[in-house]
Design an enzyme around this catalytic site. Structure first.
Site, short mmCIF file in Angstrom:
data_model
loop_
_atom_site.label_atom_id
_atom_site.label_comp_id
_atom_site.label_asym_id
_atom_site.label_seq_id
_atom_site.Cartn_x
_atom_site.Cartn_y
_atom_site.Cartn_z
CG ASP A 73 14.78 4.13 3.55
OD1 ASP A 73 13.92 4.13 2.66
OD2 ASP A 73 14.77 3.30 4.49
CB SER A 74 10.93 5.92 5.12
OG SER A 74 11.16 4.52 5.01
CB CYS A 131 13.60 5.35 -0.16
SG CYS A 131 11.84 5.18 0.15
CD GLU A 181 12.20 1.44 10.24
OE1 GLU A 181 12.51 1.96 11.32
OE2 GLU A 181 12.86 1.61 9.18
CB CYS A 233 10.85 -2.29 -0.16
SG CYS A 233 10.90 -1.45 1.44
CG HIS A 253 12.72 -1.10 5.33
ND1 HIS A 253 12.63 0.11 4.67
CD2 HIS A 253 12.72 -0.81 6.66
CE1 HIS A 253 12.57 1.09 5.57
NE2 HIS A 253 12.63 0.56 6.78
N1 DGL Z 1 12.66 1.50 2.29
C1 DGL Z 1 11.71 2.20 1.55
C2 DGL Z 1 11.47 1.68 0.18
O1 DGL Z 1 12.44 1.22 -0.41
C3 DGL Z 1 10.54 2.78 2.29
C4 DGL Z 1 9.56 1.86 2.86
C5 DGL Z 1 8.52 2.59 3.65
O2 DGL Z 1 8.83 3.51 4.37
O3 DGL Z 1 7.35 2.19 3.52
O4 DGL Z 1 10.42 1.76 -0.38
#
Ligand code: DGL
Length: 257
Positions: A12-13, A75, A145, A176, A178
């Site tokens: 993931d990011s 992600c 984050e 997402c 997150h």
């Molecule tokens: N967690 C990621 C997603 O599911 C990335 C979110 C991001 O870095 O903007 O899209």
């Protein structure tokens, strides 16, 4: 060569994919993992899809060089940008997070979607499910984050994004990885709406496929090596506040990708 004892690569990011990693560990306690967080380049969601696609290919290549037997793109933004091409071109099974949760959403009446700008604009979810209302929520990833998922500011931001959600929404896809960390806040803003995230559904899909392909690890220890491109100690602090114990942690420079 198929070797079931090799680890699974998850990326993931940032810390969002830890929601998927936790579900994978519950579903597959005997598997070993590499968790890759591209924390030097987070967020992905406000970047062009072509750039995120390049990041996804770099990380997948790196994980393959570490000897993984499967890759989970934990992600939504990277899944929207790089799948299905990545899955077609790599020699190991590759899983995205869109299709499993979209399938789960099909049983509901009016379905909404929240995600990053890149995910929402890619319209990748519409390949799998009818979406009645979609909204990009770019501040949610930085809030997580920054460790602010439970802060009053998260509630204010959620009210701002969700104020125009249809009254008769039955389910909302958290598009997402997150966003599950914001579930408590989202449930306060949209009481009665079913919040669907990718973690469990993706883990079930991975478990089914590994079983079918004879790739389940007979002797893994549930080991997780965390790899990050940004500052390792900030990552450790954040992951541990999110309830993930980080025992093995290494920094990877962008030049190594
Ligand atoms: N967690 C990621 C997603 O599911 C990335 C979110 C991001 O870095 O903007 O899209």
């Amino acid at each position: 060569m198929k070797d079931p004892r090799r680890p699974i690569g998850v990326f993931d990011s940032g810390v969002g994919g830890l929601t998927v990693l936790s579900a994978l560990r519950r579903a597959l306690p005997q598997e070993d993992f590499f968790y890759f967080g591209d924390t030097a380049r987070v967020p992905y969601g406000s970047k062009p899809l072509s750039m995120v696609r390049r990041f996804a290919w770099e990380i997948a290549g790196f994980l393959l060089r570490q000897g993984v037997k499967a890759i989970v793109v934990a992600c939504n933004t990277a899944s929207s940008a790089a799948l299905p091409d990545l899955a077609e071109d790599l020699s190991v099974p590759v899983f995205g997070v869109l299709e499993p949760v979209a399938k789960a959403a099909r049983g509901y009446g009016k379905v909404g979607l929240i995600g990053t700008q890149a995910t929402v604009e890619s319209r990748a979810y519409e390949r799998y499910v009818e979406v009645s209302w979609a909204k990009a929520c770019p501040l949610f990833v930085p809030l997580v984050e920054e460790g602010l998922w439970d802060d009053p500011v998260a509630l204010l931001v959620a009210r701002h994004y969700l104020e125009d959600a249809p009254q008769d929404l039955e389910a909302l896809i958290l598009g997402c990885t997150h966003y599950p960390f914001l579930k408590g806040t989202l449930a306060r803003v949209l009481p009665g709406v079913r919040l669907l995230d990718s973690a469990e559904a993706t883990a079930e899909e991975v478990a089914r496929t590994l079983r079918r392909e004879g790739l389940l690890n007979p002797e893994g220890q549930g080991r997780v090596v965390h790899l990050v491109t940004g500052d390792p100690e900030s990552y450790r602090n954040l992951a541990e506040r999110l309830g993930v114990k980080v025992e093995e942690l290494k920094q990877v420079s962008l030049e190594e990708l």
